[in-house]
Design an enzyme around this catalytic site. Structure first.
Site, PDB file in Angstrom:
ATOM      1  N   CYS A 137      51.316 -14.428  49.907  1.00  0.00           N
ATOM      2  CA  CYS A 137      51.881 -13.212  50.492  1.00  0.00           C
ATOM      3  C   CYS A 137      53.359 -13.458  50.817  1.00  0.00           C
ATOM      4  O   CYS A 137      54.149 -13.706  49.908  1.00  0.00           O
ATOM      5  CB  CYS A 137      51.048 -12.814  51.714  1.00  0.00           C
ATOM      6  SG  CYS A 137      51.561 -11.331  52.566  1.00  0.00           S
ATOM      7  N   ASP A 194      46.850  -4.347  43.577  1.00  0.00           N
ATOM      8  CA  ASP A 194      47.723  -4.571  44.738  1.00  0.00           C
ATOM      9  C   ASP A 194      48.729  -3.424  44.825  1.00  0.00           C
ATOM     10  O   ASP A 194      49.680  -3.359  44.043  1.00  0.00           O
ATOM     11  CB  ASP A 194      48.445  -5.910  44.587  1.00  0.00           C
ATOM     12  CG  ASP A 194      49.220  -6.313  45.830  1.00  0.00           C
ATOM     13  OD1 ASP A 194      49.508  -5.441  46.672  1.00  0.00           O
ATOM     14  OD2 ASP A 194      49.545  -7.512  45.958  1.00  0.00           O
ATOM     15  N   HIS A 226      45.728  -7.034  46.917  1.00  0.00           N
ATOM     16  CA  HIS A 226      46.574  -7.985  47.630  1.00  0.00           C
ATOM     17  C   HIS A 226      45.683  -8.943  48.424  1.00  0.00           C
ATOM     18  O   HIS A 226      44.577  -8.612  48.819  1.00  0.00           O
ATOM     19  CB  HIS A 226      47.517  -7.237  48.570  1.00  0.00           C
ATOM     20  CG  HIS A 226      48.598  -8.100  49.138  1.00  0.00           C
ATOM     21  ND1 HIS A 226      49.627  -8.596  48.362  1.00  0.00           N
ATOM     22  CD2 HIS A 226      48.802  -8.579  50.391  1.00  0.00           C
ATOM     23  CE1 HIS A 226      50.429  -9.331  49.117  1.00  0.00           C
ATOM     24  NE2 HIS A 226      49.952  -9.342  50.346  1.00  0.00           N
TER      25      HIS A 226
END
Length: 267
Positions: A137, A194, A226
């Site tokens: 991330c 995502d 995600h």
């Protein structure tokens, strides 16, 4: 509900065959907190993997990734890269966390902290001639940037890190801007569902990598969103996470960061 005995057993399984715990690293006039894990069945030195946190900091999931890497034969270390600006655990709202903490952490500060982390590892059982980085991330973006920053880095794996975005004084570049500057091979692992990193961003990055003739590859998992490796969240997608993990280990090995063989009973 888990009992204390069950929790102790689980922790024992997670830490069997490795040394792990918190430490501090001298960096930029401060003591940088970090979590480290390494095998205890070998004298070393160990190949080093720097693990870069999600937006939530070096919490249990990131610590577990370090332990998993240690069980594979690496010295894995995750520095607390927000610590000067605040503590992610103080925020319950993600938007507040991003706006009040994450966006106030300068990239330059982060990259230098990672340099000091690598140097510290070289003096504490690590072989930084075999240095890799992986990030998730927020840390996925940092992994791309670090691959354009440290010429000693041998390999990088970026999990669902933003590729393009709004530039600020603290965040002056994104991975698409440094494609031409990469000095280490990068594997990018992304989710096809995502919504924060749409397909056009991935294609823009691929075009930048091709134009730069960069040693990089981007894998997209069509059914993953995600944070598909975050096994503590509903976003976890086991098949994609497991494939990505093996691809990461293979990428490290392919680019000269081979793990020290560890006896099976300790894994």
């Amino acid at each position: 509900m888990a009992t204390a005995h069950h929790t102790d057993q689980l922790h024992s399984l997670q830490t069997h065959g490795i040394h792990c715990g918190e430490t501090t690293i001298p960096s930029q006039g401060d003591e940088l907190p970090a979590y480290i894990a390494k095998p205890d069945q070998h004298t070393g030195p160990y190949p080093v993997v720097i693990v870069v946190q999600e937006i939530f900091g070096v919490h249990e999931h990131i610590q577990d990734i370090c332990r998993r890497l240690a069980k594979q034969g690496y010295l894995a270390i995750a520095p607390e890269l927000y610590f000067r600006q605040g503590d992610a655990k103080d925020y319950s709202n993600i938007n507040e966390l991003v706006n009040n903490l994450v966006k106030k952490v300068p990239d330059r500060q982060v990259l230098v902290d990672l340099d000091h982390t690598a140097h510290w590892a070289s003096r504490h059982g690590g072989d930084t001639k075999k240095l890799a980085i992986t990030g998730f991330c927020w840390g996925g973006r940092i992994a791309w940037l670090y691959a354009a920053h440290n010429p000693q880095l041998k390999a990088a794996v970026a999990w669902y890190g933003k590729l393009v975005g709004e530039k600020t004084l603290f965040l002056p570049k994104y991975p698409v801007d440094v494609a031409i500057d990469l000095c280490a091979p990068v594997l990018g692992l992304y989710g096809g569902k995502d919504t924060s990193i749409p397909a056009e961003h991935i294609e823009t990055m691929r075009q930048a990598l091709r134009a730069a003739n960069a040693d990089a590859e981007i894998i997209v998992y069509p059914e993953a969103g995600h944070a598909f490796n975050a096994d503590y969240r509903p976003s976890y997608h086991a098949e994609s996470a497991q494939d990505g993990w093996q691809r990461m280990l293979d990428w490290f090995t392919q680019h000269g960061v081979s793990a020290i063989p560890i006896p099976e009973e300790t894994q």
